[in-house]
Design a protein around this motif. Structure first.
Motif, short mmCIF file in Angstrom:
data_model
loop_
_atom_site.label_atom_id
_atom_site.label_comp_id
_atom_site.label_asym_id
_atom_site.label_seq_id
_atom_site.Cartn_x
_atom_site.Cartn_y
_atom_site.Cartn_z
N MET A 157 0.71 -1.05 -0.10
CA MET A 157 0.05 -0.21 -0.23
C MET A 157 0.98 1.25 -0.01
N ARG A 158 1.89 1.22 0.91
CA ARG A 158 2.69 2.44 1.01
C ARG A 158 3.66 2.48 -0.34
N MET A 159 4.13 1.56 -1.05
CA MET A 159 4.72 1.69 -2.19
C MET A 159 3.81 1.93 -3.10
N ARG A 160 2.62 1.63 -3.14
CA ARG A 160 1.63 1.99 -4.25
C ARG A 160 1.51 3.55 -4.26
N ALA A 161 1.49 3.95 -2.89
CA ALA A 161 1.68 5.51 -2.70
C ALA A 161 2.45 6.24 -3.16
N LEU A 162 3.83 5.63 -3.07
CA LEU A 162 4.94 6.49 -3.43
C LEU A 162 4.98 6.26 -5.00
N VAL A 163 4.60 5.20 -5.56
CA VAL A 163 4.61 5.13 -6.90
C VAL A 163 3.76 6.24 -7.45
N ILE A 164 2.38 6.34 -7.16
CA ILE A 164 1.63 7.40 -7.48
C ILE A 164 2.15 8.96 -7.28
N ARG A 165 2.92 8.99 -6.19
CA ARG A 165 3.57 10.39 -5.91
C ARG A 165 4.77 10.60 -7.10
N ILE A 166 5.50 9.53 -7.23
CA ILE A 166 6.38 9.77 -8.14
C ILE A 166 5.75 10.32 -9.50
N ILE A 167 4.72 9.38 -10.04
CA ILE A 167 4.10 9.79 -11.13
C ILE A 167 3.42 11.27 -11.33
N ARG A 168 2.93 11.47 -10.10
CA ARG A 168 2.26 12.79 -9.98
C ARG A 168 3.51 14.20 -10.10
N GLN A 169 4.62 13.64 -9.34
CA GLN A 169 5.66 14.67 -9.59
C GLN A 169 6.14 14.99 -10.89
N PHE A 170 6.17 13.65 -11.55
CA PHE A 170 6.85 13.67 -12.78
C PHE A 170 5.88 14.39 -14.03
N LYS A 171 4.71 14.32 -13.55
CA LYS A 171 3.65 14.94 -14.41
C LYS A 171 3.81 16.63 -14.18
N ARG A 172 3.91 16.79 -13.05
CA ARG A 172 3.98 18.21 -12.93
C ARG A 172 5.38 19.03 -13.50
N ASP A 173 6.48 18.09 -13.31
CA ASP A 173 7.84 18.45 -14.19
C ASP A 173 7.58 18.03 -15.53
N LYS A 174 7.10 18.79 -16.46
CA LYS A 174 7.03 18.27 -17.74
C LYS A 174 8.43 18.18 -18.33
N ARG A 175 9.27 19.35 -17.96
CA ARG A 175 10.58 19.34 -18.46
C ARG A 175 11.29 18.02 -18.29
N SER A 176 11.36 17.82 -17.13
CA SER A 176 12.32 16.37 -16.95
C SER A 176 11.79 15.24 -17.55
N LEU A 177 10.41 15.15 -17.72
CA LEU A 177 9.73 13.87 -18.50
C LEU A 177 10.13 14.26 -19.98
N ALA A 178 10.28 15.39 -20.48
CA ALA A 178 10.60 15.64 -21.70
C ALA A 178 12.15 15.26 -22.07
N LEU A 179 12.85 15.69 -21.03
CA LEU A 179 14.18 15.58 -21.35
C LEU A 179 14.54 13.82 -20.96
N MET A 180 13.88 13.24 -20.51
CA MET A 180 13.92 11.72 -20.03
C MET A 180 13.73 10.94 -21.57
N PHE A 181 12.55 11.44 -22.29
CA PHE A 181 12.31 10.91 -23.50
C PHE A 181 12.94 11.45 -24.74
N LEU A 182 13.14 12.65 -24.62
CA LEU A 182 13.70 13.31 -26.09
C LEU A 182 15.11 13.47 -26.00
N ALA A 183 15.82 13.56 -24.92
CA ALA A 183 17.15 13.86 -24.86
C ALA A 183 18.06 12.56 -25.66
N PRO A 184 17.84 11.42 -24.95
CA PRO A 184 18.32 10.16 -25.73
C PRO A 184 18.12 10.09 -27.07
N ILE A 185 16.95 10.39 -27.69
CA ILE A 185 16.59 10.21 -29.00
C ILE A 185 17.42 11.47 -29.86
N LEU A 186 17.58 12.63 -29.19
CA LEU A 186 18.39 13.80 -29.65
C LEU A 186 19.66 13.26 -29.89
#
Lengths: 340, 242
Positions: A1-30
C-alpha cells in the motif's frame, strides 16, 4: 500500500515536471540522432593535388578510387595544404612517387595512404613505394593528438558551465540574489563579479588542464603554451556567461544538469572532434553556433600546426562576442527582479 | 509631494499569472513609525514589502520612499531589507556574511569592523561569529539576517516576518531594539502573522486576499470593531462572523 502511494506520488511529481519528462524521452533520441548523423555520414573523400609529372593514367586511377583531384605546382599545393583546402600533394619525380600529407588528422592521412595504395596496385606491379612526408604532425601522430586539443577545450567548457550555472542558480533559489538586488549593487556588478570570481578559478583550471595534457599525457604541442591558455580561458568565459544565463531557466540543480545533453554534448559532435566533412551538409551550419567549434579550431591550430596569434585572432574574437552577448543577456534578465 | 511621509504607497496593484495578488493598496507611513502588516500567509504582505524595497514591480500605482519614486538605485542605500527566507551564504561564517554585505553598502575599514561588532552584539551572536551558517539554527539565521539589514544604519527598515523561529526572550529584546531605533528616527515596516507582536506596532494594516481591509492603531482597530483582541478585530474586518 505504502509502495503504491509512493509510486503514485512519483508519477504525479513527474507530471508536474514536464521538462524532466521531456528530457527523459527526448534527450536520448536527440543524442542518438546526432550520433547517427556523425557516424553514418558518407565516407571521406580525400582531396588531392597532383603535380605536372604525374601520369594521366594515375590521375584516372585516383578519380576511380573516389578522390577529388586537381593539378597544381608544388608552391601552389603547399599553400592549399596550409589552408586545409587539400589533404595531400602527389608528385612524381624520376619515376618515384612523392607524397606530402597535410597530416593534422590521422584518419584523413590514413585514407589518403589507402587510396594511393589501391590506385597503384594495377599500375606498378613491381610494388613501387611512395616517399611520404608530412606538412604537420608525423606518421606516429595518434588519434589522441588530433582530438586532444578539442578535449582540452571541452573539459574546460563543461565544468565551468556546470559549476557557474549551479552557483548562480543557488544564488537565485537561496534568496541571496534577491537580497543582493535589495542593496545598491548594480545588475552588471553582479554579473561581472561572477565573471571575475569564477574567471580566477577558470584560469587555474586552464593551466592545470593544458599542463597535464601536454606534459603528462604528452599531447602534441607545436605552438605557444600561452596561446593555449588564452584560448581555454576565453572559452571558459563563454561557458561561464552561458552557464549563469541558462541558470535563469532552471529551477533546481537537477534541471541545470539537464542542460548537459542539450548544450554540452552536441558541441562535442559538432566542434570537430569528428570529421565535419562526412556529415550531411544541411547540418554543418550547427557547428557555427557552437562556441567549442572556435576554441577547438584555435587549439588545434596552436597545438598541432603551431600557428601564432594572427591565425587564431578570429576564433578568439568570436569567443569574446559570445561572452559579451551572454553577459549582456544576463544583465538584462536580472531586470525581472529589479528594473534599475 | 508627500514629503511628510517616509513611505507612501498609492493605488498599487499586482497581478501574477492572471490572479490579483494586490488590489489597489494605498498607505502612508510617517517618520519614526513602526507599521505592522498583519495577515495570513498568501495575503500579499511579502509582495507589498518587496515592492516598497524596490525588488518587485507593480502593474499599477506608485510607491514613493522619502519622496523619491521607487524603484531607484540610490534609495537602496536608505533601506534595510530583511527577506522572509534567510538570504545568507551557508558556506561562509557569520562574520564573513556581514563583511560581504557591509561592503555592498560601502562600509570599509574600521567603520566596517566597528559596525559589524555592533550589530553582532545587538542580535546576540558575537560568540557565534566564526561558525558557518550551515551550523546555525533557524533562530540564529533570523537574527543574523536582521543584523545584515541593520549594518548600514538605514532610515527605513523593511522586515518580512523577522521573529519567526526566535525564542520569546530574544523576541522581546529584538522588539526593544526596534523601539529604540524608531525613537532615533528610523521608520520600520514589519510583517507578521503573530498577533501578540501586532500590539507592539504603532499602527497596523490588515491585509487579506490582496486587499488592505483596515488600518489604524491597535487600540483604535479593536475599539472600532468592539473587539477584545486584535485577532477578533481582524476576523470582523474580514467579514468572518464568530
Amino acid at each position: 500500500m505504502r509502495m503504491r502511494a509512493l509510486v503514485i506520488r512519483i508519477i504525479r511529481q513527474f507530471k508536474r515536471d514536464k521538462r524532466s519528462l521531456a528530457l527523459m524521452f527526448l534527450a536520448p533520441i536527440l543524442i542518438l540522432t546526432l550520433m547517427s548523423f556523425v557516424f553514418n555520414g558518407a565516407s571521406y573523400v580525400p582531396k588531392l593535388a597532383i603535380g605536372g609529372e604525374v601520369p594521366e593514367m594515375m590521375e584516372k586511377a585516383f578519380i576511380e578510387q573516389g578522390a577529388e583531384v586537381s593539378r597544381a605546382t608544388a608552391p601552389e599545393a603547399e599553400a592549399l595544404l596550409r589552408s586545409g583546402e587539400i589533404d595531400a600533394f602527389i608528385e612524381a619525380q624520376n619515376g618515384q612517387i612523392e607524397l606530402l600529407l597535410e597530416g593534422s588528422d590521422p584518419s584523413v592521412s590514413r585514407s589518403v595512404l589507402l587510396l594511393l595504395q589501391e590506385s597503384m596496385k594495377g599500375l606498378s606491379p613491381e610494388g613501387m613505394k611512395p616517399n611520404v612526408a608530412y606538412l604537420h604532425g608525423a606518421a606516429d601522430m595518434s588519434a589522441f593528438d588530433n582530438f586532444g586539443p578539442v578535449l582540452v577545450g571541452f573539459f574546460s567548457f563543461f565544468f565551468v558551465f556546470l559549476l557557474s550555472g549551479v552557483a548562480f542558480l543557488r544564488e537565485r533559489t537561496g534568496g541571496t540574489l534577491e537580497r543582493l538586488l535589495a542593496t545598491p549593487m548594480k545588475r552588471y556588478e553582479i554579473v561581472f563579479g561572477y565573471l571575475i570570481g569564477f574567471g580566477l578559478f577558470a584560469i587555474f583550471q586552464s593551466v592545470l588542464i593544458a599542463w597535464y595534457a601536454i606534459h603528462v599525457l604528452d599531447m602534441m604541442m607545436a605552438g605557444s603554451f600561452w596561446l593555449v591558455l588564452l584560448v581555454t580561458l576565453m572559452l571558459a568565459m563563454t561557458a561561464l556567461t552561458l552557464g549563469t544565463l541558462l541558470s535563469a531557466y532552471a529551477s533546481n540543480e537537477f534541471q541545470m544538469v539537464q542542460f548537459i545533453p542539450l548544450i554540452v554534448v552536441p558541441q562535442v559532435f559538432f566542434s570537430g572532434l569528428f570529421n565535419m566533412e562526412t556529415m550531411a551538409e544541411w547540418l554543418r551550419w550547427l557547428s557555427w553556433i557552437m562556441p567549442l567549434t572556435y576554441a577547438a579550431d584555435a587549439l588545434r591550430g596552436v597545438m598541432i600546426r603551431g600557428v601564432g596569434w594572427a591565425d587564431i585572432a578570429l576564433d578568439l574574437g568570436v569567443l569574446s562576442a559570445f561572452s559579451i552577448a551572454f553577459a549582456a543577456a544576463n544583465i538584462a534578465a536580472l531586470r525581472k527582479y529589479r528594473k534599475v | 509631494m508627500s514629503n511628510e511621509f517616509v513611505i507612501s504607497v498609492k493605488g498599487v496593484s499586482k497581478l501574477y499569472g492572471g490572479k490579483t495578488v494586490l488590489n489597489n493598496i494605498s498607505l502612508d507611513i510617517p517618520r519614526s513609525e513602526i507599521f505592522g502588516l498583519l495577515g495570513p500567509s498568501g495575503a500579499g504582505k511579502t509582495t507589498l514589502v518587496k515592492m516598497i524595497a524596490g525588488i518587485e514591480q507593480a502593474q499599477a500605482g506608485e510607491i514613493e520612499l522619502l519622496g523619491t519614486r521607487m524603484p531607484k538605485l540610490e534609495m537602496m542605500q536608505q533601506i534595510g531589507y530583511m527577506a522572509q527566507s534567510d538570504a545568507l551564504y551557508a558556506d561562509l561564517n557569520a562574520q564573513e556574511n556581514l563583511e560581504f554585505f557591509a561592503s555592498l553598502y560601502g562600509l570599509i575599514g574600521t567603520a566596517r569592523r566597528r559596525r559589524i561588532a555592533e550589530v553582532l552584539s545587538l542580535v546576540n551572536l558575537t560568540d557565534d561569529r566564526h561558525k558557518t551558517i550551515g551550523q546555525f539554527s533557524g533562530g540564529m539565521k533570523r537574527r543574523l539576517s536582521l543584523a545584515v539589514s541593520l549594518l548600514h544604519s538605514p532610515q527605513v527598515l523593511i522586515l518580512d516576518e523577522p521573529t519567526v523561529g526566535i525564542d520569546p526572550v530574544l523576541r522581546q529584546s529584538i522588539w526593544r531594539e526596534l523601539d529604540a531605533l524608531s525613537r532615533q528616527g528610523t521608520t520600520i515596516l514589519v510583517t507578521t502573522h503573530v498577533m501578540d507582536e501586532a500590539y507592539k506596532c504603532h499602527r497596523l494594516g490588515m491585509i487579506r486576499d490582496g486587499q488592505l481591509i483596515a488600518a489604524g492603531t491597535p487600540a483604535g482597530l479593536m475599539e472600532e470593531t468592539g473587539s477584545e483582541s486584535i485577532e477578533e478585530a481582524f476576523l470582523k474586518y474580514g467579514g468572518v462572523s464568530q
